[in-house]
Design a protein around this motif. Sequence first.
Motif, PDB file in Angstrom:
ATOM      1  N   PRO A 144       2.069  -4.973  -0.342  1.00  0.00           N
ATOM      2  CA  PRO A 144       1.233  -4.727   0.837  1.00  0.00           C
ATOM      3  C   PRO A 144       1.265  -5.896   1.826  1.00  0.00           C
ATOM      4  CG  PRO A 144       0.031  -4.157  -1.156  1.00  0.00           C
ATOM      5  CD  PRO A 144       1.300  -4.859  -1.583  1.00  0.00           C
ATOM      6  N   ALA A 145       1.378  -7.115   1.315  1.00  0.00           N
ATOM      7  CA  ALA A 145       1.457  -8.288   2.201  1.00  0.00           C
ATOM      8  C   ALA A 145       2.719  -8.214   3.056  1.00  0.00           C
ATOM      9  CB  ALA A 145       1.434  -9.579   1.384  1.00  0.00           C
ATOM     10  N   ALA A 146       3.807  -7.706   2.501  1.00  0.00           N
ATOM     11  CA  ALA A 146       5.047  -7.535   3.278  1.00  0.00           C
ATOM     12  C   ALA A 146       4.825  -6.516   4.391  1.00  0.00           C
ATOM     13  CB  ALA A 146       6.187  -7.112   2.365  1.00  0.00           C
ATOM     14  N   GLY A 147       4.139  -5.432   4.079  1.00  0.00           N
ATOM     15  CA  GLY A 147       3.837  -4.432   5.101  1.00  0.00           C
ATOM     16  C   GLY A 147       2.974  -4.998   6.217  1.00  0.00           C
ATOM     17  N   ARG A 148       1.969  -5.775   5.842  1.00  0.00           N
ATOM     18  CA  ARG A 148       1.108  -6.403   6.865  1.00  0.00           C
ATOM     19  C   ARG A 148       1.903  -7.386   7.712  1.00  0.00           C
ATOM     20  NH1 ARG A 148      -2.314  -6.192   2.419  1.00  0.00           N
ATOM     21  NH2 ARG A 148      -2.007  -8.389   1.895  1.00  0.00           N
ATOM     22  N   ALA A 149       2.800  -8.137   7.089  1.00  0.00           N
ATOM     23  CA  ALA A 149       3.606  -9.112   7.836  1.00  0.00           C
ATOM     24  C   ALA A 149       4.480  -8.407   8.875  1.00  0.00           C
ATOM     25  CB  ALA A 149       4.475  -9.927   6.878  1.00  0.00           C
ATOM     26  N   LEU A 155      13.126   3.910  10.990  1.00  0.00           N
ATOM     27  CA  LEU A 155      13.635   4.584   9.801  1.00  0.00           C
ATOM     28  C   LEU A 155      13.704   3.565   8.679  1.00  0.00           C
ATOM     29  CD1 LEU A 155      15.113   7.041   8.390  1.00  0.00           C
ATOM     30  CD2 LEU A 155      17.255   6.025   9.232  1.00  0.00           C
ATOM     31  N   ALA A 156      13.416   4.011   7.458  1.00  0.00           N
ATOM     32  CA  ALA A 156      13.560   3.155   6.278  1.00  0.00           C
ATOM     33  C   ALA A 156      14.573   3.781   5.333  1.00  0.00           C
ATOM     34  CB  ALA A 156      12.225   2.986   5.568  1.00  0.00           C
ATOM     35  N   LEU A 157      15.441   2.946   4.800  1.00  0.00           N
ATOM     36  CA  LEU A 157      16.370   3.334   3.743  1.00  0.00           C
ATOM     37  C   LEU A 157      15.951   2.557   2.506  1.00  0.00           C
ATOM     38  CD1 LEU A 157      19.775   3.122   5.661  1.00  0.00           C
ATOM     39  CD2 LEU A 157      18.304   5.124   5.325  1.00  0.00           C
ATOM     40  N   CYS A 158      15.684   3.265   1.417  1.00  0.00           N
ATOM     41  CA  CYS A 158      15.120   2.626   0.232  1.00  0.00           C
ATOM     42  C   CYS A 158      15.924   2.991  -1.004  1.00  0.00           C
ATOM     43  CB  CYS A 158      13.668   3.093   0.074  1.00  0.00           C
ATOM     44  SG  CYS A 158      12.782   2.357  -1.309  1.00  0.00           S
ATOM     45  N   SER A 159      16.158   2.004  -1.844  1.00  0.00           N
ATOM     46  CA  SER A 159      16.784   2.228  -3.143  1.00  0.00           C
ATOM     47  C   SER A 159      15.946   3.233  -3.934  1.00  0.00           C
ATOM     48  CB  SER A 159      16.863   0.905  -3.903  1.00  0.00           C
ATOM     49  OG  SER A 159      17.103   1.112  -5.271  1.00  0.00           O
ATOM     50  N   THR A 160      16.595   3.946  -4.822  1.00  0.00           N
ATOM     51  CA  THR A 160      15.896   4.910  -5.666  1.00  0.00           C
ATOM     52  C   THR A 160      15.213   4.276  -6.874  1.00  0.00           C
ATOM     53  OG1 THR A 160      17.961   5.344  -6.822  1.00  0.00           O
ATOM     54  CG2 THR A 160      17.385   6.835  -4.994  1.00  0.00           C
ATOM     55  N   ALA A 161      15.422   2.995  -7.114  1.00  0.00           N
ATOM     56  CA  ALA A 161      14.782   2.323  -8.245  1.00  0.00           C
ATOM     57  C   ALA A 161      13.267   2.341  -8.069  1.00  0.00           C
ATOM     58  CB  ALA A 161      15.281   0.887  -8.367  1.00  0.00           C
ATOM     59  N   VAL A 162      12.546   2.493  -9.161  1.00  0.00           N
ATOM     60  CA  VAL A 162      11.087   2.591  -9.116  1.00  0.00           C
ATOM     61  C   VAL A 162      10.469   1.387  -8.410  1.00  0.00           C
ATOM     62  CG1 VAL A 162       9.008   2.593 -10.563  1.00  0.00           C
ATOM     63  CG2 VAL A 162      10.914   4.118 -11.110  1.00  0.00           C
ATOM     64  N   ARG A 163      10.942   0.184  -8.697  1.00  0.00           N
ATOM     65  CA  ARG A 163      10.341  -1.012  -8.093  1.00  0.00           C
ATOM     66  C   ARG A 163      10.545  -1.045  -6.585  1.00  0.00           C
ATOM     67  NH1 ARG A 163      14.711  -2.195 -11.176  1.00  0.00           N
ATOM     68  NH2 ARG A 163      16.370  -3.528 -10.359  1.00  0.00           N
ATOM     69  N   ALA A 164      11.671  -0.550  -6.095  1.00  0.00           N
ATOM     70  CA  ALA A 164      11.920  -0.510  -4.654  1.00  0.00           C
ATOM     71  C   ALA A 164      11.069   0.581  -3.993  1.00  0.00           C
ATOM     72  CB  ALA A 164      13.397  -0.275  -4.376  1.00  0.00           C
ATOM     73  N   ARG A 165      11.012   1.747  -4.619  1.00  0.00           N
ATOM     74  CA  ARG A 165      10.208   2.853  -4.078  1.00  0.00           C
ATOM     75  C   ARG A 165       8.735   2.456  -3.985  1.00  0.00           C
ATOM     76  NH1 ARG A 165      12.754   8.291  -4.725  1.00  0.00           N
ATOM     77  NH2 ARG A 165      10.635   9.062  -4.638  1.00  0.00           N
ATOM     78  N   ARG A 166       8.246   1.792  -5.021  1.00  0.00           N
ATOM     79  CA  ARG A 166       6.822   1.384  -5.028  1.00  0.00           C
ATOM     80  C   ARG A 166       6.581   0.298  -3.976  1.00  0.00           C
ATOM     81  NH1 ARG A 166       2.081   2.960  -5.042  1.00  0.00           N
ATOM     82  NH2 ARG A 166       0.594   1.865  -6.337  1.00  0.00           N
ATOM     83  N   THR A 167       7.534  -0.599  -3.798  1.00  0.00           N
ATOM     84  CA  THR A 167       7.421  -1.612  -2.740  1.00  0.00           C
ATOM     85  C   THR A 167       7.301  -0.926  -1.392  1.00  0.00           C
ATOM     86  OG1 THR A 167       8.667  -3.248  -4.021  1.00  0.00           O
ATOM     87  CG2 THR A 167       8.591  -3.567  -1.626  1.00  0.00           C
ATOM     88  N   TRP A 168       8.169   0.055  -1.127  1.00  0.00           N
ATOM     89  CA  TRP A 168       8.110   0.812   0.126  1.00  0.00           C
ATOM     90  C   TRP A 168       6.746   1.484   0.295  1.00  0.00           C
ATOM     91  CZ3 TRP A 168       8.974   2.037   4.839  1.00  0.00           C
ATOM     92  CH2 TRP A 168       8.615   3.287   5.311  1.00  0.00           C
ATOM     93  N   GLU A 169       6.277   2.167  -0.751  1.00  0.00           N
ATOM     94  CA  GLU A 169       5.008   2.887  -0.664  1.00  0.00           C
ATOM     95  C   GLU A 169       3.856   1.955  -0.316  1.00  0.00           C
ATOM     96  OE1 GLU A 169       4.821   4.654  -4.530  1.00  0.00           O
ATOM     97  OE2 GLU A 169       6.360   6.148  -4.066  1.00  0.00           O
ATOM     98  N   LEU A 170       3.787   0.814  -0.995  1.00  0.00           N
ATOM     99  CA  LEU A 170       2.686  -0.123  -0.765  1.00  0.00           C
ATOM    100  C   LEU A 170       2.798  -0.823   0.586  1.00  0.00           C
ATOM    101  CD1 LEU A 170       2.459  -1.602  -4.359  1.00  0.00           C
ATOM    102  CD2 LEU A 170       0.775  -0.101  -3.245  1.00  0.00           C
ATOM    103  N   ALA A 171       4.016  -1.168   0.990  1.00  0.00           N
ATOM    104  CA  ALA A 171       4.209  -1.832   2.289  1.00  0.00           C
ATOM    105  C   ALA A 171       3.894  -0.872   3.429  1.00  0.00           C
ATOM    106  CB  ALA A 171       5.638  -2.358   2.410  1.00  0.00           C
ATOM    107  N   SER A 172       4.448   0.330   3.378  1.00  0.00           N
ATOM    108  CA  SER A 172       4.274   1.275   4.490  1.00  0.00           C
ATOM    109  C   SER A 172       2.855   1.821   4.567  1.00  0.00           C
ATOM    110  CB  SER A 172       5.277   2.419   4.374  1.00  0.00           C
ATOM    111  OG  SER A 172       5.035   3.195   3.218  1.00  0.00           O
ATOM    112  N   ALA A 173       2.085   1.737   3.489  1.00  0.00           N
ATOM    113  CA  ALA A 173       0.685   2.167   3.512  1.00  0.00           C
ATOM    114  C   ALA A 173      -0.162   1.265   4.418  1.00  0.00           C
ATOM    115  CB  ALA A 173       0.118   2.180   2.095  1.00  0.00           C
ATOM    116  N   GLN A 174       0.389   0.121   4.825  1.00  0.00           N
ATOM    117  CA  GLN A 174      -0.338  -0.811   5.687  1.00  0.00           C
ATOM    118  C   GLN A 174      -0.228  -0.434   7.163  1.00  0.00           C
ATOM    119  OE1 GLN A 174      -2.169  -3.230   4.009  1.00  0.00           O
ATOM    120  NE2 GLN A 174      -1.376  -1.966   2.356  1.00  0.00           N
TER     121      GLN A 174
END
Length: 183
Positions: free
Chosen positions: A43-48, A58-77
């Motif tokens: 989330p701090a990355a999303g706020r930054a 547009l976002a391109l995201c790896s299918t790995a769980v850790r990358a997907r979750r990073t995207w979800e938490l960052a973009s929720a900001q």
Amino acid sequence: MIERAGAGPLRRLVVLRHAKSDWPEGVADHRRPLAPRGLRDAPAAGRALAEADCLPDLALCSTAVRARRTWELASAQWGTPPPVRYEPRLYAAAAPDLMEVVRETPREVETLLLVGHNPGLEELVLALAGDGLDDNLERVRAKFPTSALAVLAWRGTGWPALVPGAALLTSFTVPRGTKGPKR
């Protein structure tokens, strides 16, 4: 170096390494979740990105769980997250493979976010950056840690024209979330 005026609109490639992941026993690499620190840092990355006025089209995201979750938490900001495409080719990709995916980006996208993994992301940033502001290049060369954000800017008519050395590394940050109050 960045192409000069008249060569097309200013484009930005934002590169985000996934947040800190956990290593649970018996879990395949592709399925690894975020660690508690990663859950704070994403989330701090999303706020930054929001504070830097560097939100992607547009976002391109790896299918790995850790990358997907990073995207979800960052973009929720952000108020309204952009479209995301989960791209299997980003998982464990080397810089040339990442470049191939980036070059497929639609022409109308001016700011692209890439969420993926090292060492490929670090190699991509170093390959594309012909120069950097401040000490950004030296910092990327030293370490591209989890949750690192690199912003590369260049002028061009479309993403297929992006070539090694054509971009300026305008920003390199490593946002960190804070732990909650101690109880």
